[in-house]
Design an enzyme around this catalytic site. Sequence first.
Site, mmCIF file in Angstrom:
data_model
loop_
_atom_site.group_PDB
_atom_site.id
_atom_site.type_symbol
_atom_site.label_atom_id
_atom_site.label_comp_id
_atom_site.label_asym_id
_atom_site.label_seq_id
_atom_site.Cartn_x
_atom_site.Cartn_y
_atom_site.Cartn_z
ATOM 1 N N GLU A 29 84.747 9.078 141.863
ATOM 2 C CA GLU A 29 84.766 8.964 140.308
ATOM 3 C C GLU A 29 86.278 8.981 139.891
ATOM 4 O O GLU A 29 86.753 8.724 138.893
ATOM 5 C CB GLU A 29 83.841 9.670 139.774
ATOM 6 C CG GLU A 29 82.436 9.051 139.747
ATOM 7 C CD GLU A 29 81.499 9.781 139.058
ATOM 8 O OE1 GLU A 29 81.883 10.961 138.836
ATOM 9 O OE2 GLU A 29 80.499 9.403 138.826
ATOM 10 N N GLU A 51 74.262 19.136 159.769
ATOM 11 C CA GLU A 51 74.609 20.259 159.036
ATOM 12 C C GLU A 51 74.515 21.412 159.883
ATOM 13 O O GLU A 51 75.227 22.568 159.498
ATOM 14 C CB GLU A 51 73.604 20.435 157.652
ATOM 15 C CG GLU A 51 72.266 20.747 158.046
ATOM 16 C CD GLU A 51 71.266 21.012 156.672
ATOM 17 O OE1 GLU A 51 71.207 22.176 156.480
ATOM 18 O OE2 GLU A 51 70.824 20.259 156.065
#
Length: 300
Positions: free
Chosen positions: A83, A114
Amino acid sequence: MNLGALVSETRHPDSMALDTLSTLEMVTLFNQQDRLVPEAIATELPAVAAAIDRAAQALGAGGRLIYLGAGTSGRLGVLDASEIPPTFGVPPERVIGLIAGGPGALLKAVEGAEDDRELGVRDLQHLRLTPTDMVVGLAASGRTPYVLGALCYARALGCATVEISCNPDSPIAQAAEIAISPVVGPEVLTGSTRMKSGTAQKLVLNMISTGAMVKLGKVYQNLMVDVRATNAKLRDRACRIVGEACGVEAEQASAALAQTDYDVKPAILMLLSGKSAEQAQAALTAHGGYLRAALADIRA
């Protein structure tokens, strides 16, 4: 750190009968718990402010802001990074979001990613990490190996490092230079850290990226003056921004923008100073893109 010590993984006493509540009772409970998130962040504001200053320093020196996480935390980092370019006119390669398992993990979990400490290191090495960059590690638990490995590597290289977690004194908090650890408490749905923990991380990311952009002169007053008008909606927004900043009607704002190829800052400077588009751009360049400083110099 064992599982029982993780605040974010414990059971909430007020939601033990979650599956028996009416819909209204359920969302009321959700809402009550969500209200605790800003209060938890409030205790971490000095650390957030320090992170903003370090991010602005890194970006101002030509470095990059790099977010890194797994699962929900990784997705939130990628979201914030994506963004920044349209909002503040920053090239996408300057603010980067990494997620364990790569872009495919945005839509579907990549098993084991992860848990791979070295994968975090390799992802940063692939970016050719330098000491001028800043790395922000996100993990609600505060112990995700992918994030921990990356933060340790980045700090050893001399990068500014920040962690955002929701458990106090976590491994990543100890590994990072700046620790931001709002303790939002147990989730209404046990272990579902996309809820309060995710909300906390999103709010902190909003503050870090927006605050850094303010520090870098991407904001004048409270207006997004480096927005890139790449479509009709954004051209309309650029026109409104110029009108608000200068107190002029849309027609005058649009005429100024037409002379600057819809670059908002020089259009504002033109209208407020009476200078030409070329003179306005030269003044901005001389002041590193800081509109307020350029305007003060012209008016002096």
